[in-house]
Design an enzyme around this catalytic site. Sequence first.
Site, PDB file in Angstrom:
ATOM      1  CD  GLU A 262      -1.394   0.103   3.836  1.00  0.00           C
ATOM      2  OE1 GLU A 262      -2.298  -1.172   3.862  1.00  0.00           O
ATOM      3  OE2 GLU A 262      -1.989   1.078   4.429  1.00  0.00           O
ATOM      4  CG  HIS A 294      -4.472   2.150   6.515  1.00  0.00           C
ATOM      5  ND1 HIS A 294      -3.441   1.508   6.791  1.00  0.00           N
ATOM      6  CD2 HIS A 294      -4.576   1.798   7.121  1.00  0.00           C
ATOM      7  CE1 HIS A 294      -2.382   1.430   7.731  1.00  0.00           C
ATOM      8  NE2 HIS A 294      -3.835   1.279   8.531  1.00  0.00           N
TER       9      HIS A 294
HETATM   10  N1  NAD Z   1      -6.523  -0.119   9.448  1.00  0.00           N
HETATM   11  C1  NAD Z   1      -5.944   0.806  10.830  1.00  0.00           C
HETATM   12  O1  NAD Z   1      -6.729   1.672  10.443  1.00  0.00           O
HETATM   13  C2  NAD Z   1      -5.520   0.259  12.228  1.00  0.00           C
HETATM   14  C3  NAD Z   1      -5.875   0.713  13.017  1.00  0.00           C
HETATM   15  C4  NAD Z   1      -4.503   0.791  14.483  1.00  0.00           C
HETATM   16  C5  NAD Z   1      -4.256  -0.806  13.971  1.00  0.00           C
HETATM   17  N2  NAD Z   1      -4.078  -1.378  13.315  1.00  0.00           N
HETATM   18  C6  NAD Z   1      -3.395  -3.218  13.624  1.00  0.00           C
HETATM   19  O2  NAD Z   1      -4.312  -3.848  14.180  1.00  0.00           O
HETATM   20  C7  NAD Z   1      -3.212  -4.410  15.446  1.00  0.00           C
HETATM   21  C8  NAD Z   1      -3.787  -4.154  16.343  1.00  0.00           C
HETATM   22  O3  NAD Z   1      -3.931  -3.235  17.478  1.00  0.00           O
HETATM   23  P1  NAD Z   1      -4.205  -3.691  19.023  1.00  0.00           P
HETATM   24  O4  NAD Z   1      -4.789  -2.453  18.633  1.00  0.00           O
HETATM   25  O5  NAD Z   1      -5.814  -4.615  19.042  1.00  0.00           O
HETATM   26  O6  NAD Z   1      -2.640  -3.927  19.325  1.00  0.00           O
HETATM   27  P2  NAD Z   1      -2.506  -5.814  20.383  1.00  0.00           P
HETATM   28  O7  NAD Z   1      -1.200  -5.169  20.931  1.00  0.00           O
HETATM   29  O8  NAD Z   1      -3.477  -4.678  21.489  1.00  0.00           O
HETATM   30  O9  NAD Z   1      -3.431  -6.530  20.278  1.00  0.00           O
HETATM   31  C9  NAD Z   1      -2.559  -7.430  19.118  1.00  0.00           C
HETATM   32  C10 NAD Z   1      -2.164  -8.843  19.572  1.00  0.00           C
HETATM   33  O10 NAD Z   1      -1.229  -9.546  18.500  1.00  0.00           O
HETATM   34  C11 NAD Z   1      -1.026 -10.371  19.201  1.00  0.00           C
HETATM   35  N3  NAD Z   1       0.071 -11.697  18.606  1.00  0.00           N
HETATM   36  C12 NAD Z   1       1.284 -10.979  18.821  1.00  0.00           C
HETATM   37  N4  NAD Z   1       1.901 -11.515  18.254  1.00  0.00           N
HETATM   38  C13 NAD Z   1       1.342 -13.065  17.459  1.00  0.00           C
HETATM   39  C14 NAD Z   1       2.007 -13.831  16.757  1.00  0.00           C
HETATM   40  N5  NAD Z   1       2.509 -13.551  16.265  1.00  0.00           N
HETATM   41  N6  NAD Z   1       0.603 -14.544  16.498  1.00  0.00           N
HETATM   42  C15 NAD Z   1      -0.562 -14.492  16.755  1.00  0.00           C
HETATM   43  N7  NAD Z   1      -1.240 -13.198  17.276  1.00  0.00           N
HETATM   44  C16 NAD Z   1      -0.294 -12.268  18.135  1.00  0.00           C
HETATM   45  C17 NAD Z   1      -0.638  -9.924  20.951  1.00  0.00           C
HETATM   46  O11 NAD Z   1      -0.178 -11.280  22.233  1.00  0.00           O
HETATM   47  C18 NAD Z   1      -2.047  -9.153  20.586  1.00  0.00           C
HETATM   48  O12 NAD Z   1      -2.732  -9.602  21.562  1.00  0.00           O
HETATM   49  C19 NAD Z   1      -2.344  -3.003  14.823  1.00  0.00           C
HETATM   50  O13 NAD Z   1      -0.638  -4.245  15.591  1.00  0.00           O
HETATM   51  C20 NAD Z   1      -2.282  -2.628  14.078  1.00  0.00           C
HETATM   52  O14 NAD Z   1      -1.329  -3.383  13.086  1.00  0.00           O
HETATM   53  C21 NAD Z   1      -5.107  -0.788  12.013  1.00  0.00           C
END
Ligand code: NAD
Length: 330
Positions: A262, A294
């Site tokens: 992207e 996004h």
């Molecule tokens: N599209 C968007 O606009 C947008 C906005 C915010 C966040 N995000 C994405 O969403 C993701 C999640 O956000 P969040 O606030 O829930 O984060 P968070 O840290 O609360 O949760 C992430 C989860 O993923 C798990 N994780 C880490 N490594 C892993 C693996 N190898 N296998 C399986 N699970 C694994 C962690 O243990 C955790 O429970 C962010 O990292 C970001 O990339 C996207």
Amino acid sequence: MRVLAYDIHSYDREFLEHANGGRHDLHFTTAQLDPRTAMLARGFPAVCTFVNDDASAETLERLAAGGTRLIAQRSMGFNNIDLAIAERLGITCMRVSAYSPYAVAEFAVSLLLTVNRRIHRAYNRTREFNFRLGGLMGRDIHGKTVGVVGTGKIGLVFATILKGFGCGLLGYDVVQNPECVALGMRYLPLQELLAASDIVSLHAPLTPQTHHLINAESLACIKAGAILINTSRGGLIDTEALIEALRAGRLQGVGLDVYEEEEGKFFKDLSDTVMTDDTLARLITFGNVLVTGHQAFFTNEAFRTITETTIRNITDFEEGRSNENVLRPR
Ligand SMILES: NC(=O)c1ccc[n+]([C@@H]2O[C@H](COP(=O)([O-])OP(=O)(O)OC[C@H]3O[C@@H](n4cnc5c(N)ncnc54)[C@H](O)[C@@H]3O)[C@@H](O)[C@H]2O)c1
């Protein structure tokens, strides 16, 4: 503090200036950060970046040479920053570690409902007064099994909403979330979750371990006719493998708010140009695929928190305070 904010659109500027209230000397550029544009930051002790700014080794070396000591990333994800190199160069990196998880989780649900009921196709049809229903049949969400990959803050909210729809919940994560377990979520290895889920939604961060978590092998396990939603990071999915699965008719629908290539495309209007990314162009041709640029984070509430936290990070750095948003290499 003098701050150069990269990749700025009118809404970024409006919210950042409001959050700043004149406290810092903010400068704005529409340019994305990369090794070439790093020179714009010469003399700025702080830069402010977004998800597709390139803060890899070469860029960081140029920033450090120009006197930059802080990168204030205005997002939660930070896979675009080489933290080990930044630390070696004495550049502090901060992010926005928490903001409305509802923004992203609700958007994931919107994608799910849209691709399931083909609302994107219905919208186009009715604009041309075509009110036929052929090709628009979906399935009840109620009673289906939902697999949540990454059960942190956003995964939990997504699971809570889908529980309200009357779905069974499966989870895959490196750590179990007790709040998800309390909702009735059953944790399974990834392949088993994919085989058992009617709906799979990705909410894990992009790391070396999660890169191409959804690949040809895992797509071969996915339940026939499943819906796949990704609002996390594009790199979680091997897009070529996904296209093969779509060509084979293995998925009922796919909703993608993120795409692994992207950078340089999303957040821009390319409607007057020739799309040279054949993979993205192919994805968009599938009637059962919906790609958005996004935008899952993009609610008033989330954006206000993102910009206010970014300004607080800059202030804390300037005043020599650490906080929960300082990033350290693993
Ligand atoms: N599209 C968007 O606009 C947008 C906005 C915010 C966040 N995000 C994405 O969403 C993701 C999640 O956000 P969040 O606030 O829930 O984060 P968070 O840290 O609360 O949760 C992430 C989860 O993923 C798990 N994780 C880490 N490594 C892993 C693996 N190898 N296998 C399986 N699970 C694994 C962690 O243990 C955790 O429970 C962010 O990292 C970001 O990339 C996207």
